[in-house]
Structures are given as structure tokens and as C-alpha cells.
Design a protein around this motif. Structure first.
Motif, PDB file in Angstrom:
ATOM      1  N   SER A 173     -15.233 -18.980  -5.116  1.00 39.85           N
ATOM      2  CA  SER A 173     -15.526 -17.569  -4.882  1.00 39.85           C
ATOM      3  C   SER A 173     -14.927 -16.733  -6.002  1.00 39.85           C
ATOM      4  N   ILE A 174     -15.495 -15.553  -6.224  1.00 35.94           N
ATOM      5  CA  ILE A 174     -15.012 -14.643  -7.264  1.00 35.94           C
ATOM      6  C   ILE A 174     -14.619 -13.337  -6.596  1.00 35.94           C
ATOM      7  N   ALA A 175     -13.328 -13.032  -6.612  1.00 32.34           N
ATOM      8  CA  ALA A 175     -12.809 -11.805  -6.012  1.00 32.34           C
ATOM      9  C   ALA A 175     -12.494 -10.795  -7.109  1.00 32.34           C
ATOM     10  N   THR A 176     -13.098  -9.616  -7.014  1.00 33.97           N
ATOM     11  CA  THR A 176     -12.793  -8.520  -7.938  1.00 33.97           C
ATOM     12  C   THR A 176     -11.976  -7.487  -7.182  1.00 33.97           C
ATOM     13  N   PHE A 177     -10.818  -7.131  -7.728  1.00 34.50           N
ATOM     14  CA  PHE A 177      -9.913  -6.178  -7.096  1.00 34.50           C
ATOM     15  C   PHE A 177      -9.980  -4.847  -7.844  1.00 34.50           C
ATOM     16  N   TYR A 178     -10.230  -3.781  -7.100  1.00 38.38           N
ATOM     17  CA  TYR A 178     -10.303  -2.430  -7.672  1.00 38.38           C
ATOM     18  C   TYR A 178      -9.099  -1.670  -7.151  1.00 38.38           C
ATOM     19  N   ASN A 179      -8.151  -1.347  -8.048  1.00 35.00           N
ATOM     20  CA  ASN A 179      -6.835  -0.878  -7.637  1.00 35.00           C
ATOM     21  C   ASN A 179      -6.496   0.491  -8.210  1.00 35.00           C
ATOM     22  N   PRO A 180      -5.606   1.238  -7.539  1.00 35.26           N
ATOM     23  CA  PRO A 180      -5.117   2.492  -8.121  1.00 35.26           C
ATOM     24  C   PRO A 180      -4.322   2.227  -9.393  1.00 35.26           C
ATOM     25  N   ARG A 181      -4.255   3.239 -10.235  1.00 35.08           N
ATOM     26  CA  ARG A 181      -3.401   3.131 -11.416  1.00 35.08           C
ATOM     27  C   ARG A 181      -1.993   2.779 -10.966  1.00 35.08           C
ATOM     28  N   SER A 182      -1.407   1.802 -11.621  1.00 36.98           N
ATOM     29  CA  SER A 182      -0.235   1.135 -11.055  1.00 36.98           C
ATOM     30  C   SER A 182       1.041   1.976 -11.036  1.00 36.98           C
ATOM     31  N   ASP A 183       1.099   3.064 -11.825  1.00 35.12           N
ATOM     32  CA  ASP A 183       2.335   3.849 -11.887  1.00 35.12           C
ATOM     33  C   ASP A 183       2.251   5.159 -11.104  1.00 35.12           C
ATOM     34  N   LEU A 184       1.164   5.380 -10.361  1.00 37.00           N
ATOM     35  CA  LEU A 184       1.029   6.603  -9.577  1.00 37.00           C
ATOM     36  C   LEU A 184       1.724   6.455  -8.226  1.00 37.00           C
ATOM     37  N   GLN A 185       2.417   7.499  -7.799  1.00 32.42           N
ATOM     38  CA  GLN A 185       2.967   7.519  -6.449  1.00 32.42           C
ATOM     39  C   GLN A 185       1.828   7.689  -5.451  1.00 32.42           C
ATOM     40  N   LEU A 186       1.740   6.781  -4.497  1.00 32.58           N
ATOM     41  CA  LEU A 186       0.670   6.816  -3.506  1.00 32.58           C
ATOM     42  C   LEU A 186       1.248   7.096  -2.134  1.00 32.58           C
ATOM     43  N   ALA A 187       0.599   8.010  -1.421  1.00 32.53           N
ATOM     44  CA  ALA A 187       0.990   8.371  -0.061  1.00 32.53           C
ATOM     45  C   ALA A 187      -0.258   8.930   0.618  1.00 32.53           C
ATOM     46  N   PRO A 188      -0.253   9.104   1.919  1.00 32.42           N
ATOM     47  CA  PRO A 188      -1.434   9.654   2.587  1.00 32.42           C
ATOM     48  C   PRO A 188      -1.872  10.987   1.970  1.00 32.42           C
ATOM     49  N   MET A 189      -3.194  11.146   1.812  1.00 35.07           N
ATOM     50  CA  MET A 189      -3.740  12.376   1.251  1.00 35.07           C
ATOM     51  C   MET A 189      -3.446  13.549   2.178  1.00 35.07           C
ATOM     52  N   ALA A 190      -3.087  14.673   1.582  1.00 36.44           N
ATOM     53  CA  ALA A 190      -2.653  15.837   2.368  1.00 36.44           C
ATOM     54  C   ALA A 190      -3.707  16.269   3.376  1.00 36.44           C
ATOM     55  N   GLU A 191      -4.981  16.123   3.026  1.00 37.08           N
ATOM     56  CA  GLU A 191      -6.060  16.545   3.928  1.00 37.08           C
ATOM     57  C   GLU A 191      -6.095  15.730   5.220  1.00 37.08           C
ATOM     58  N   LEU A 192      -5.465  14.558   5.215  1.00 38.75           N
ATOM     59  CA  LEU A 192      -5.504  13.670   6.379  1.00 38.75           C
ATOM     60  C   LEU A 192      -4.175  13.635   7.129  1.00 38.75           C
ATOM     61  N   VAL A 193      -3.304  14.577   6.807  1.00 35.67           N
ATOM     62  CA  VAL A 193      -2.002  14.694   7.474  1.00 35.67           C
ATOM     63  C   VAL A 193      -1.928  16.056   8.142  1.00 35.67           C
ATOM     64  N   SER A 194      -1.620  16.077   9.440  1.00 35.78           N
ATOM     65  CA  SER A 194      -1.490  17.353  10.159  1.00 35.78           C
ATOM     66  C   SER A 194      -0.415  17.218  11.231  1.00 35.78           C
ATOM     67  N   PRO A 195       0.874  17.325  10.817  1.00 40.68           N
ATOM     68  CA  PRO A 195       1.969  17.197  11.779  1.00 40.68           C
ATOM     69  C   PRO A 195       1.889  18.324  12.816  1.00 40.68           C
ATOM     70  N   PRO A 196       2.355  18.080  14.027  1.00 41.43           N
ATOM     71  CA  PRO A 196       2.940  16.816  14.515  1.00 41.43           C
ATOM     72  C   PRO A 196       1.897  15.850  15.078  1.00 41.43           C
ATOM     73  N   GLU A 197       0.632  16.329  15.229  1.00 43.05           N
ATOM     74  CA  GLU A 197      -0.367  15.462  15.851  1.00 43.05           C
ATOM     75  C   GLU A 197      -0.662  14.224  15.001  1.00 43.05           C
ATOM     76  N   ARG A 198      -0.733  14.424  13.695  1.00 48.17           N
ATOM     77  CA  ARG A 198      -1.049  13.302  12.820  1.00 48.17           C
ATOM     78  C   ARG A 198      -0.098  13.301  11.628  1.00 48.17           C
ATOM     79  N   PRO A 199       1.103  12.761  11.812  1.00 52.17           N
ATOM     80  CA  PRO A 199       2.086  12.754  10.718  1.00 52.17           C
ATOM     81  C   PRO A 199       1.699  11.760   9.633  1.00 52.17           C
TER      82      PRO A 199
END
Length: 365
Positions: free
Chosen positions: A304-330
Motif C-alpha cells: 500500500s502507498i500512504a501519503t500524509f498531508y501534514n501541517p507545517r511542522s513548526d506552527l503552534q496548533l490548537a483548536p480554531m477559535a471559531e470552534l471554541v465557545s466556553p464554557p459550553e465548548r471549551p
């Protein structure tokens, strides 16, 4: 911690073990009983259906030429984290060229392949294990790993096999086409989140910043497939994986929603696409990576041939602000770069979903 520049023990090629004619596998490949596949799963090598079913439903097959493709991609990522993509736009003759080239490589004499032996420092080249933990139980498979993008991490010429002569050209062309497909899939995923079509690609560092790498997996015949695995249970640490499976032999299993293992029957000329841990983090678990594993087989080899598509390796990654709404969705995950994150795999090898669980913010474990 073990030195990540070298393997802790001498590396044995699984293909050489298979071709030795031994009737049993070495103890180093015998999995704990709880991790072994069922004997019935190991006894049916041939792919036989156009979809994968079980009591909990169907792993979706998405027609990417359909007007409804974006919605279908988003729903598949929410419900399963896996889908098979047909009418994907990658030339079918290119799929066959890539497969043929790599089958040619793994058919070469061992001494020619050994010239490209890899190390855990980058994994580039010809390998037979993941992780540097001494005494670990190993998987029944060999592989070849290469970096295709961005230019700053591109695998050097000496990392590429010289034979077969068309292997590099076919693989690079294949990588470009699959990377373009990943860009289209990210657009569909972003659209389904309601965050703007280019939002996930932006988080990946843009088209030029995203990383693309390929791992060609070779699973030789195994005399005792019920005792081992071709690849242990894991979720993919990167962003997205696009797998060109072996249509002739079943092997991939996905963890179903009820916790059972579902065997995938590859659709002809399709890609199997799955969400990786970084998309789970970025979407605050709206899209989830899913555990999967690969069975060994007594009667047939598998490639099998697996191709991995990844974020730039030195970027800080965390949940996108648009998808965070404390306290219901921290925010569920603390920030981390992909470089920091994938060190877990380099140290320990594949271990279920423990790596993404380790990233959860305090109090959410």
C-alpha cells in the motif's frame, strides 16, 4: 530515552523472515492476546465488496465528482473519520505506475535495498520498525519513507532508490497529484465546519507550507498471521492520510463506533482517506481521528502507498477559535507543534490513540 539517531537493536527485514520458509514467527512479533486479530479475519485474504459493512453501518464511499461531495466528505469525517474516495481526479494510470514501481523495488535483492536503510532520526529510506523502545514487540512489515514537500525537508537524492529507474519520477508525480487532492479535501472539510473554505489550509501553513510525505508499506506473507499484525493499532499523528490500498488483498481494519474492528474492502481505483490527529486538534474534535491497524496474511503479500498531508511542522496548533465557545465548548487541547507531537511516535511507536489523548488540556482527560 533511547538515542533517536539509531535503532536500539539490529534491524531484521521482515521480508527476509518471510522468504526463509520458517513455519513460525519469532517471539518479537507475537502480539499480546488482547491485540491479536481474530482467526476468521486472517482467513479471507481477497477483497470482495464495494463497501465495508457491519452492524453499526457503512464506511462511506464518497463520489468526489458529485455536486454533494463537500457535504458527504464532512459527514464522513464527523461520523467515521474514514471514507473511500472515488472519481477523485488522480489519473488511474499514475496509480498503476506508482504501484508497479514500488513492487519492483521490494522485489529487488536484499543487498540492493539495504543500501537505503533508514534510521529513526528522519525515517527516510528503507525501514522495518517504528519507535526506538528497546525490546518492543514488532510489526510484520517493511516500508520505505520519503519527504516530498516542502522544499526545506525534501528527501535528498541519496535517499531515493536508484532502481527501478522510473520510481522517483512516478512517485513525485503521484505525490503532486495526491497533494492537490488533499487541498480539495481540506476545502470540503472547512466548508462543512462553517469556518470558510480556506481555513484549514491556512492552519496547515498554506499550500506551500504544508508537509507531504509518503510511506510505502510492504507486508510479506506470514506463517502465523493470527499471532501478529502488519501494523499495530494507531491513529495517524499528522493531518490527513490518503491511502492507495492493495485491491487484491484485504488488510486494513478500522475501529468501529461500537469498538469492534471493521475490515475494509478496497473499492477499485479508490483512495481510502482518514482524518489525522492534527485535524482532530484543529477542529476541537468535531472531526476525529480513528484507530486502525493492518492484519498480516498467510497466503498473499500486500503493498500500500500512504501519503500524509501534514501541517507545517513548526506552527503552534490548537483548536480554531471559531470552534471554541466556553464554557459550553471549551478548547480540548493545549497548543503544540507537529514537530513536538510526532516525537511521541518516534519514541514509542504506534499505540492506539494515546498520543492525541496526551495532548488534552488538564481536566479533560
Amino acid at each position: 530515552m533511547e538515542d533517536s539517531a539509531a535503532w536500539p537493536e539490529p534491524v531484521v527485514r521482515v521480508q527476509s523472515l518471510s522468504e526463509s520458509g520458517a513455519a513460525t514467527i519469532p517471539d518479537r512479533y507475537v502480539k499480546p492476546e488482547r491485540d491479536r486479530p481474530s482467526p476468521s479475519d486472517c482467513s479471507s485474504p481477497a477483497a470482495s465488496a464495494s463497501s465495508t459493512t457491519n452492524s453499526n453501518g457503512v464506511i462511506p464511499v464518497v463520489d468526489l465528482s458529485s455536486p454533494d461531495a463537500r457535504r458527504a466528505v464532512s459527514e464522513a469525517c464527523r461520523e467515521w473519520g474514514f471514507f473511500q474516495a472515488v472519481n477523485h481526479g488522480v489519473p488511474l494510470d499514475l496509480l498503476r505506475r506508482a504501484r508497479a514501481a514500488w513492487r519492483g523495488f521490494f522485489g529487488l535483492p536484499l543487498e540492493l535495498k539495504q543500501r537505503h536503510a533508514n534510521s529513526p532520526a528522519t525515517y527516510e529510506g528503507y525501514g522495518s520498525r517504528l519507535g526506538v523502545e528497546r525490546g518492543a514487540v514488532l510489526d510484520w512489515g517493511d516500508y520505505y519513507f520519503l519527504h516530498l514537500r516542502p522544499p526545506s525537508v525534501l528527501s535528498a537524492a541519496d535517499k531515493w532508490p536508484v532502481l527501478p529507474p522510473d520510481l522517483r519520477e512516478a512517485t513525485e508525480e503521484y505525490g503532486r497529484e495526491v497533494a492537490a487532492l488533499c487541498g480539495r479535501l481540506l476545502t470540503a472539510m472547512s466548508s462543512g465546519l462553517g469556518v470558510g473554505e480556506g481555513r484549514l489550509q491556512e492552519e496547515f501553513g498554506g499550500e506551500e507550507g504544508a508537509g507531504v510525505c509518503v510511506r510505502v508499506n510492504y507486508y510479506p506473507r506470514c506463517p502465523q498471521p493470527e499471532l501478529t499484525l502488519g501494523l499495530s493499532s494507531h491513529s495517524d499523528p499528522g493531518g490527513m492520510t490518503v491511502l492507495l490500498a492493495d485491491e487484491r488483498v484485504r488488510g486494513l481494519q478500522v475501529r468501529g463506533r461500537g469498538g469492534e474492528w471493521v475490515t475494509v474492502d478496497p473499492v477499485a481505483d479508490a483512495f481510502i482517506v482518514n482524518v489525522g490527529d492534527q485535524i482532530q486538534v484543529l477542529t476541537n474534535a468535531t472531526y476525529r481521528s480513528v484507530e486502525h491497524r493492518v492484519m498480516a496474511n498467510a497466503s498473499a503479500e500486500r503493498l500500500s502507498i500512504a501519503t500524509f498531508y501534514n501541517p507545517r511542522s513548526d506552527l503552534q496548533l490548537a483548536p480554531m477559535a471559531e470552534l471554541v465557545s466556553p464554557p459550553e465548548r471549551p478548547s480540548l487541547y493545549k497548543p503544540m507543534t507537529f514537530d513536538e507531537y510526532r516525537l511521541y511516535i518516534r519514541r514509542k511507536g504506534p499505540r492506539g490513540k494515546s498520543q492525541v489523548e496526551s495532548l488534552k488540556a488538564d481536566g479533560d482527560r
